[in-house]
Design an enzyme around this catalytic site. Structure first.
Site, PDB file in Angstrom:
ATOM      1  N   LYS A   1      -2.175  -1.454  -3.900  1.00 18.62           N
ATOM      2  CA  LYS A   1      -3.055  -0.292  -3.827  1.00 18.62           C
ATOM      3  C   LYS A   1      -2.247   0.978  -3.826  1.00 18.62           C
ATOM      4  O   LYS A   1      -1.271   1.037  -3.076  1.00 18.62           O
ATOM      5  CB  LYS A   1      -3.855  -0.401  -2.527  1.00 18.62           C
ATOM      6  CG  LYS A   1      -4.669   0.800  -2.186  1.00 18.62           C
ATOM      7  CD  LYS A   1      -5.295   0.598  -0.854  1.00 18.62           C
ATOM      8  CE  LYS A   1      -5.980   1.890  -0.465  1.00 18.62           C
ATOM      9  NZ  LYS A   1      -6.450   1.854   0.868  1.00 18.62           N
TER      10      LYS A   1
ATOM     11  N   LYS B   1       0.867  -1.181   0.000  1.00 18.94           N
ATOM     12  CA  LYS B   1       0.000   0.000   0.000  1.00 18.94           C
ATOM     13  C   LYS B   1       0.898   1.223   0.000  1.00 18.94           C
ATOM     14  O   LYS B   1       1.711   1.409   0.909  1.00 18.94           O
ATOM     15  CB  LYS B   1      -0.884  -0.007   1.236  1.00 18.94           C
ATOM     16  CG  LYS B   1      -1.734   1.253   1.360  1.00 18.94           C
ATOM     17  CD  LYS B   1      -2.720   1.142   2.488  1.00 18.94           C
ATOM     18  CE  LYS B   1      -3.516   2.426   2.627  1.00 18.94           C
ATOM     19  NZ  LYS B   1      -4.467   2.341   3.739  1.00 18.94           N
TER      20      LYS B   1
END
Ligand code: PBG
Length: 326
Positions: A249, A196
């Site tokens: 992400k 992330k």
């Protein structure tokens, strides 16, 4: 390989039927997951201004959206909670009567065909908006693990199929796996937000989840956008600690990471098309600068082509609708 004029790639592009026949990447509603934002109360449906069609809802209204998602054949929903009140340690995160736990119970009872995934993080629950406990202005990794464990256990008790830690603390997947197993939740799966990145594209989400950090930013715990080798280490580490699926992400600006993580781990991979990616397509379409429908489908098929098995996207319902009509 034959060359022109023997090889004419246009021959197989001539009609829609031919193109459909040889298409390499398919997108199905069952691969799409819709994020939903749940808050206390009943009959509540508050629009998120930067994300057209996205709402914060109470559990009763969330069921309306979830039923529509199930009817379209979506794979699942990802729940984010907005608690009634926030404090320094984010204690609302493990409240068995909080909006997320109530929503999980209602979904498992009323809409059993959807996979229910819960976001595990502290930023929606802390008054300072960081993803863990603050000590001297920094998020204390090891002290935060215990809070994430408590939150995961609450979600598992409510019946979540999958818990998805998005905080980026080191060691949290192992801590959560051990606690779930010890608590009798050996069948609750973990989807780790393994890679992330600290991203500008989370902007609209922070309005939706009311989770903007009150000071500083998240670069001390989320990844630097320039790093690919580190993303692979993060993915392997989470897998070794017990992650059943891993996530990259944001998705669109990080397609190379999606491709590498999939190719090198072979694990089920989710990619999160985040709020800013969604908002950009909407904003450009509103100005008449791009065709929303086509840009949406192209962005989603690109994420699948890169190697994602599952796409988390605010477009899930619209995309499923257009796949069913196509
Ligand atoms: C919580 C979390 C964030 C997102 C998902 N989980 C925000 C953040 O890290 O600031 C972003 C999702 C989106 O932008 O759609 N930590």
């Amino acid at each position: 390989m034959p060359s022109f004029p023997e090889y004419r790639p246009r021959r197989l592009r001539r009609t829609a039927a031919l193109r459909n026949l040889v298409r390499e990447t398919l997108l199905a509603p069952s691969q799409l997951v819709l994020p939903l934002f749940v808050r206390p109360g009943s009959g509540v449906r508050l629009p998120v201004s930067s994300m057209p069609g996205v709402f914060q809802t109470s559990v009763d209204e969330l069921l309306v959206d979830a039923r529509a998602a199930a009817a379209l054949g979506l794979g699942g929903v990802l729940l984010f909670g907005i608690p009634a009140s926030k404090d320094a340690e984010g204690s609302g995160a493990w409240d068995d009567e909080g909006p997320v736990c109530q929503a999980v119970r209602a979904l498992k009872r009323e809409v059993p065909s959807l996979v229910v995934i819960t976001d595990v993080c502290m930023c929606e629950y802390t008054d300072h908006g960081h993803c863990g406990i603050l000590r001297d202005g920094e998020v204390d990794n090891d002290a935060t693990l215990d809070l994430l464990v408590r939150e995961s256990l609450a979600h598992a008790r409510a019946g979540a199929d999958v818990v998805a830690p998005s905080d980026m603390m080191d060691g949290r997947v192992g801590a959560i796996r051990r606690a779930l197993d010890a608590g009798g939740f050996q069948d609750t799966a973990i989807l780790s937000y393994a890679a992330k990145f600290a991203s500008a594209f989370y902007g609209p989400f922070r309005e939706a989840a009311e989770s903007t950090p009150q000071s500083g930013d998240r670069r001390g715990y989320q990844m630097d956008a320039a790093n690919v080798n580190e993303a692979l280490r993060e993915a392997w580490q989470d897998i070794e600690e017990g992650a059943d699926m891993v996530m990259v992400k944001p998705a669109g600006p990080f397609l190379d990471i999606v491709a590498r993580v999939k190719a090198e781990t072979g694990y089920p991979l989710a990619a999160y098309q985040v709020s800013g990616e969604f908002a950009m397509i909407h904003a450009a379409a509103e100005r008449g600068w791009i065709d929303k429908e086509r840009a949406m489908m192209e962005s989603l098929v690109g994420i699948r082509r890169a190697g994602a098995d599952v796409i988390i996207t605010y477009f899930a319902r619209e995309a499923a609708r257009s796949l069913t009509l196509a």
